[in-house]
Enzyme design. Structure first.
Site, PDB file in Angstrom:
ATOM      1  N   PHE A 143      41.202  40.070 -25.072  1.00 15.52           N
ATOM      2  CA  PHE A 143      40.572  40.116 -23.750  1.00 15.52           C
ATOM      3  C   PHE A 143      41.465  40.948 -22.842  1.00 15.52           C
ATOM      4  O   PHE A 143      42.636  40.636 -22.660  1.00 15.52           O
ATOM      5  CB  PHE A 143      40.401  38.713 -23.148  1.00 15.52           C
ATOM      6  CG  PHE A 143      39.694  38.752 -21.820  1.00 15.52           C
ATOM      7  CD1 PHE A 143      38.301  38.754 -21.757  1.00 15.52           C
ATOM      8  CD2 PHE A 143      40.405  38.840 -20.628  1.00 15.52           C
ATOM      9  CE1 PHE A 143      37.637  38.822 -20.532  1.00 15.52           C
ATOM     10  CE2 PHE A 143      39.747  38.910 -19.403  1.00 15.52           C
ATOM     11  CZ  PHE A 143      38.359  38.895 -19.359  1.00 15.52           C
ATOM     12  N   ASP A 228      49.940  43.705 -23.023  1.00 19.13           N
ATOM     13  CA  ASP A 228      49.200  43.076 -21.924  1.00 19.13           C
ATOM     14  C   ASP A 228      49.786  41.687 -21.693  1.00 19.13           C
ATOM     15  O   ASP A 228      49.490  40.740 -22.423  1.00 19.13           O
ATOM     16  CB  ASP A 228      47.710  43.004 -22.277  1.00 19.13           C
ATOM     17  CG  ASP A 228      46.882  42.377 -21.167  1.00 19.13           C
ATOM     18  OD1 ASP A 228      47.473  41.822 -20.216  1.00 19.13           O
ATOM     19  OD2 ASP A 228      45.638  42.429 -21.247  1.00 19.13           O
ATOM     20  N   LYS A 257      47.692  37.999 -12.915  1.00 16.42           N
ATOM     21  CA  LYS A 257      47.631  36.535 -12.877  1.00 16.42           C
ATOM     22  C   LYS A 257      48.797  35.855 -12.132  1.00 16.42           C
ATOM     23  O   LYS A 257      48.748  35.759 -10.923  1.00 16.42           O
ATOM     24  CB  LYS A 257      47.445  35.995 -14.291  1.00 16.42           C
ATOM     25  CG  LYS A 257      46.063  36.356 -14.859  1.00 16.42           C
ATOM     26  CD  LYS A 257      45.517  35.346 -15.851  1.00 16.42           C
ATOM     27  CE  LYS A 257      44.016  35.532 -16.047  1.00 16.42           C
ATOM     28  NZ  LYS A 257      43.650  36.481 -17.083  1.00 16.42           N
TER      29      LYS A 257
END
Ligand SMILES: *Cc1c(COP(=O)(O)O)cnc(C)c1O
Length: 406
Positions: A143, A228, A257
């Site tokens: 993702f 990532d 995040k």
């Protein structure tokens, strides 16, 4: 199923009705209307308290209402919230230096600030394009975000298929398969993009050997290794970045995040002068990225993690959670994956949605990351005692889930 047992919630019901007639339905119907929080606790508009074991999806690193974050944001809001990228600010420069320091990036490395994870990935895609090659390799189960460039790297068909054709040139290799990686990486590969732990994919860690092979193969092929760390970074797994644990230094890293502790900010870090030189003046940009407010928030997050030794705390309570789960000796709980405070408790059946719903009724916020796995990504300040509340409740929640299923 849980609705019948939920206590009366007049404000919640009214607001959810209004939500459904005013917001685009991409998230479905939310389950709670939250009002305020403190540490790992949140309260809804009907005064009910919940232990937040999801932390805004690995975002609320310091928990809710943390005094350091509140003070930094309040102070900066009284100075400057935004300046355009014609200008810079003290928090922006300090944060870039701070990030370079904690990544251990070599001389000649640099930071690009944006506002979200998907934007950090878009920046990485444009960086990759500047190598002059067109192929990008990602992993099955990956993702990387929802904007159309990032979506091409995201693997899940239900996210992708309604929007095809997406950016061409992306191939997905089986997760953890070194031989497939050897086969895929070649002279047309611009970048290989990997999460050290697949978060949305179910909290599935890469073996260190897989990340090490990724590093070796991209170096040999002259391709970029992009790690990532949007979900795994900023202390979440007990070190600043999860790839450190495999001893891997990438060519670029994406962050978002947890970085701003809830204030939107993303970043692309380019490692070393060659990767840094790929994007020149005018080739990328953003209006809001790197604004002083979000940079001040991120500085407060990084300072607090360091000053309060939160990474040692994350390792300690993460290990505690693992021991407690493994000691449950309940055949319905098959194990626990992940590291630090990015975890999935795995179940012997597809009970995670029911466990999450009953958990909510019992005052626990959980995430059903897969049908048979419950994700925990609590604030880094969560205590062992708070995690115990979940472990102690789990067998009872599974009783209820099993009853639903029959
Ligand atoms: C959440 C996430 C993204 C996307 O971030 P947004 O801020 O939602 O755009 C990208 N990569 C990973 C690994 C993520 O967990």
């Amino acid at each position: 199923m849980s609705e019948t047992t939920a206590p009366a919630s007049p404000h919640t019901d009214e607001l959810l009705g209004r939500y459904e007639s005013s917001l685009l339905g991409v998230f479905g119907r939310p389950t709670l209307v939250l009002e305020h929080g403190d540490g790992a606790w949140v309260w809804d508009v009907d005064g009910r308290r919940y232990l937040d074991l999801v932390g805004g999806l690995a975002v609320n690193a310091l928990g809710h209402n943390h005094p350091a974050l509140v003070a930094a944001v309040s102070k900066q809001a009284g100075q400057l919230v935004h300046v355009s990228n014609f200008f810079t600010s003290v928090p922006q420069v300090e944060l870039a230096e701070r990030i370079l320091g904690i990544t251990g990036a070599p001389e000649g490395s640099a930071v690009f600030f944006c506002n979200s994870g998907t934007e950090a990935i878009e920046a990485a895609v444009k960086l990759a394009r500047r190598t002059g090659r067109t192929g990008i390799i990602a992993a099955e189960g990956a993702f990387h975000g929802r904007t159309t460039g990032a979506l091409a790297l995201t693997h899940k068909p239900v996210f992708r298929e309604p929007f095809e054709p997406l950016m061409p040139g992306v191939v997905h290799v089986p997760w953890g398969d070194v031989a497939a990686l050897e086969h895929a990486v070649g002279p047309d590969t611009s970048a290989l993009v990997l999460e050290p732990i697949q978060g949305e994919g179910g909290v599935v860690p890469a073996e260190p050997e897989f990340l090490q092979a990724a590093r070796r193969l991209t170096a040999e092929a002259g391709a970029l290794l992009v790690v990532d760390e949007i979900q795994t970074g900023v202390g979440r797994t007990g070190t600043w970045f999860a790839c450190e644990q495999a001893g891997v230094v990438p060519d670029a890293m994406t962050l978002a995040k947890g970085l701003g502790g809830g204030v939107p900010i993303g970043a692309l870090v380019t490692f070393g002068p060659e990767a840094t030189a790929l994007l020149a003046a005018g080739q990328h940009g953003t209006t809001f990225g790197g604004n002083p407010l979000s940079c001040a928030a991120a500085l407060a997050v990084l300072d607090t993690i360091e000053q309060q030794d939160l990474m040692a705390h994350v390792r300690e309570v993460g290990d505690h959670l693992q021991r407690r789960i493994e000691a449950l000796d309940d055949p319905r709980v098959t194990g626990i994956r992940g590291s630090g405070l990015l975890r999935a408790v795995t179940l012997a059946g597809d009970w995670s949605a029911a466990v999450t719903a009953h958990g909510r009724d019992a005052g626990l916020i959980l995430n059903p990351v897969a049908p048979d796995a419950v994700r925990l990504a609590p604030p880094l300040v969560v205590t062992a005692e708070q995690l115990d509340l979940f472990v102690d409740a789990l067998p009872g929640l599974l009783d209820l889930a099993e009853r639903d299923a029959t």
